[in-house]
Design a protein around this motif. Structure first.
Motif, PDB file in Angstrom:
ATOM      1  N   MET A   1      41.465  49.462  20.163  1.00  0.00           N
ATOM      2  CA  MET A   1      40.484  49.133  21.264  1.00  0.00           C
ATOM      3  C   MET A   1      41.411  48.085  21.925  1.00  0.00           C
ATOM      4  SD  MET A   1      37.843  50.121  22.885  1.00  0.00           S
ATOM      5  CE  MET A   1      37.713  49.937  24.490  1.00  0.00           C
ATOM      6  N   GLN A   2      41.886  48.348  23.221  1.00  0.00           N
ATOM      7  CA  GLN A   2      42.674  47.523  23.915  1.00  0.00           C
ATOM      8  C   GLN A   2      41.660  46.850  25.101  1.00  0.00           C
ATOM      9  OE1 GLN A   2      45.894  46.512  23.473  1.00  0.00           O
ATOM     10  NE2 GLN A   2      45.596  45.128  25.078  1.00  0.00           N
ATOM     11  N   VAL A   3      41.555  45.403  24.897  1.00  0.00           N
ATOM     12  CA  VAL A   3      40.736  44.821  25.903  1.00  0.00           C
ATOM     13  C   VAL A   3      41.662  44.340  27.126  1.00  0.00           C
ATOM     14  CG1 VAL A   3      39.282  42.709  26.404  1.00  0.00           C
ATOM     15  CG2 VAL A   3      39.156  44.127  24.317  1.00  0.00           C
ATOM     16  N   GLN A   4      40.917  44.512  28.488  1.00  0.00           N
ATOM     17  CA  GLN A   4      41.692  44.016  29.554  1.00  0.00           C
ATOM     18  C   GLN A   4      41.038  42.593  29.990  1.00  0.00           C
ATOM     19  OE1 GLN A   4      42.501  46.975  32.692  1.00  0.00           O
ATOM     20  NE2 GLN A   4      42.305  48.637  31.156  1.00  0.00           N
ATOM     21  N   HIS A   5      41.849  41.973  30.236  1.00  0.00           N
ATOM     22  CA  HIS A   5      41.313  40.512  30.954  1.00  0.00           C
ATOM     23  C   HIS A   5      42.344  40.255  31.981  1.00  0.00           C
ATOM     24  CE1 HIS A   5      38.459  39.445  27.514  1.00  0.00           C
ATOM     25  NE2 HIS A   5      37.870  39.019  28.519  1.00  0.00           N
ATOM     26  N   ASP A   6      42.123  40.303  33.166  1.00  0.00           N
ATOM     27  CA  ASP A   6      42.774  39.728  34.257  1.00  0.00           C
ATOM     28  C   ASP A   6      42.083  38.512  34.967  1.00  0.00           C
ATOM     29  OD1 ASP A   6      44.196  39.326  36.853  1.00  0.00           O
ATOM     30  OD2 ASP A   6      44.392  41.572  37.120  1.00  0.00           O
ATOM     31  N   ALA A   7      42.750  37.461  34.356  1.00  0.00           N
ATOM     32  CA  ALA A   7      42.066  36.028  34.786  1.00  0.00           C
ATOM     33  C   ALA A   7      42.231  35.839  36.213  1.00  0.00           C
ATOM     34  CB  ALA A   7      42.946  35.002  34.253  1.00  0.00           C
ATOM     35  N   LYS A   8      43.295  36.189  36.750  1.00  0.00           N
ATOM     36  CA  LYS A   8      43.114  35.981  38.210  1.00  0.00           C
ATOM     37  C   LYS A   8      42.260  36.900  39.046  1.00  0.00           C
ATOM     38  CE  LYS A   8      48.258  34.371  38.491  1.00  0.00           C
ATOM     39  NZ  LYS A   8      49.574  34.766  39.225  1.00  0.00           N
ATOM     40  N   TRP A   9      42.181  38.164  38.648  1.00  0.00           N
ATOM     41  CA  TRP A   9      41.169  39.181  39.258  1.00  0.00           C
ATOM     42  C   TRP A   9      39.648  38.497  38.810  1.00  0.00           C
ATOM     43  CZ3 TRP A   9      40.634  43.466  42.076  1.00  0.00           C
ATOM     44  CH2 TRP A   9      39.459  44.224  42.226  1.00  0.00           C
ATOM     45  N   ILE A  10      39.337  38.015  37.854  1.00  0.00           N
ATOM     46  CA  ILE A  10      38.053  37.604  37.526  1.00  0.00           C
ATOM     47  C   ILE A  10      37.832  36.356  38.404  1.00  0.00           C
ATOM     48  CG2 ILE A  10      36.719  36.463  35.743  1.00  0.00           C
ATOM     49  CD1 ILE A  10      38.185  38.100  33.655  1.00  0.00           C
ATOM     50  N   GLY A  11      38.764  35.508  38.619  1.00  0.00           N
ATOM     51  CA  GLY A  11      38.640  34.338  39.146  1.00  0.00           C
ATOM     52  C   GLY A  11      38.383  34.543  40.738  1.00  0.00           C
ATOM     53  N   ARG A  12      39.318  35.348  41.124  1.00  0.00           N
ATOM     54  CA  ARG A  12      39.002  35.874  42.744  1.00  0.00           C
ATOM     55  C   ARG A  12      37.967  36.362  43.083  1.00  0.00           C
ATOM     56  NH1 ARG A  12      43.202  39.329  42.491  1.00  0.00           N
ATOM     57  NH2 ARG A  12      44.667  37.605  42.671  1.00  0.00           N
ATOM     58  N   ILE A  13      37.337  37.447  42.312  1.00  0.00           N
ATOM     59  CA  ILE A  13      36.106  38.103  42.562  1.00  0.00           C
ATOM     60  C   ILE A  13      34.972  36.834  42.337  1.00  0.00           C
ATOM     61  CG2 ILE A  13      34.553  40.017  41.993  1.00  0.00           C
ATOM     62  CD1 ILE A  13      36.995  40.830  43.472  1.00  0.00           C
ATOM     63  N   SER A  14      34.964  36.399  41.262  1.00  0.00           N
ATOM     64  CA  SER A  14      33.888  35.399  40.980  1.00  0.00           C
ATOM     65  C   SER A  14      33.922  34.273  42.227  1.00  0.00           C
ATOM     66  CB  SER A  14      33.901  34.976  39.697  1.00  0.00           C
ATOM     67  OG  SER A  14      34.932  34.230  39.586  1.00  0.00           O
ATOM     68  N   SER A  15      34.932  33.861  42.713  1.00  0.00           N
ATOM     69  CA  SER A  15      35.074  32.824  43.618  1.00  0.00           C
ATOM     70  C   SER A  15      34.326  33.181  44.861  1.00  0.00           C
ATOM     71  CB  SER A  15      36.460  32.421  44.054  1.00  0.00           C
ATOM     72  OG  SER A  15      37.121  33.701  44.662  1.00  0.00           O
ATOM     73  N   ILE A  16      34.282  34.269  45.280  1.00  0.00           N
ATOM     74  CA  ILE A  16      33.462  34.921  46.365  1.00  0.00           C
ATOM     75  C   ILE A  16      31.822  34.468  46.037  1.00  0.00           C
ATOM     76  CG2 ILE A  16      32.773  36.788  48.006  1.00  0.00           C
ATOM     77  CD1 ILE A  16      35.332  37.933  47.279  1.00  0.00           C
TER      78      ILE A  16
END
Length: 256
Positions: A1-16
């Motif tokens: 089971m491959q987990v994807q974590h995109d830290a920049k994406w997470i930070g960008r979306i949550s920053s809004i």
């Protein structure tokens, strides 16, 4: 089971979301990235406002490798499915959850699932967990502590315009539910959302409270597991109540 974590994406979306809702996080002392745990809390209306901020806080602020357990419906739509995966989410199938726990990931779970986010009138901040306790059995199996948390704000961001109960209780809908395949597809009406008066959420502060870790290792049987589940629920309800008091105090301070 491959987990994807995109830290920049997470930070960008949550920053809004963070700019809009100005979230406050309490209880950081109960978060320990070195020891995998299961973070269990209430899901607020529609589930797309609270989860990104929690994941961002745990992953980017505390370096907790957290996997969010998402409702099956998130994975039906190709584009949306990829967005959800970028947040480190996996489909809530027990084999998938067991696989990521074997890899040492912490788990973010909202036991109320899809039904809890599809709030109806009078259900604000209600935990709709039914009789679910499989998540606790998994935590016990892997020796994970439970870290309860409470979220405040999300259930007030939208005002319900069309209540799902009104739709589900119509004669036409009840007739449709008599067709077994339709009833299964619609989860007996649970997947029908209430419609908000406005698609733009109200701009109000969000609050999150993490609570002390709870061990399940002393639990011997299913009855004790169910009692533990109720204990966790009551802690979350108390957390929501405490956050309401905290919010009122902050409001008073800002006024003065």
């Amino acid at each position: 089971m491959q987990v994807q974590h995109d830290a920049k994406w997470i930070g960008r979306i949550s920053s809004i979301s963070k700019q809009y809702f100005q979230p406050t996080f309490l209880g950081a002392e109960y978060i320990d990235a070195s020891i995998p745990a299961m973070y269990v809390g209430n899901h607020t209306m529609y589930g797309v406002l609270d989860a990104p901020m929690i994941i961002d806080y745990l992953y980017n602020e505390h370096k907790v490798a957290v996997v969010s357990i998402a409702d099956h419906s998130h994975f039906y739509l190709p584009v949306w499915r990829e967005i959800v995966k970028k947040f480190g989410a996996v489909d809530g199938v027990q084999e998938y959850v067991r696989s990521v726990m074997q890899q040492g990931y912490s788990i973010l779970v909202f036991p109320g699932g899809g039904r809890e986010v599809l709030k109806r009138k009078g259900e604000a901040y209600q935990l709709i967990w039914k009789e679910r306790y499989g998540f606790l059995k998994l935590a016990q199996e892997f020796g994970y502590d439970i870290v309860p948390f409470a979220a405040l704000g999300g259930d007030e961001a939208y005002e319900i315009g069309v209540d799902a109960s009104t739709v589900v209780n119509t004669k036409l809908f009840q007739t449709l539910l008599k067709v077994p395949r339709l009833a299964k597809l619609l989860r007996h009406g649970e997947v029908i959302p209430s419609l908000p008066k406005s698609l733009i959420p109200k701009r109000l502060p969000f609050y999150f409270q993490f609570m002390p870790r709870q061990s399940l290792m002393q639990i011997q049987d299913v009855e004790e597991l169910k009692a533990f589940r109720e204990h966790i629920k009551q802690q979350i309800y108390q957390g929501i109540s405490d956050l309401k008091q905290y919010r009122a105090q902050q409001h008073d301070l800002s006024v003065h």
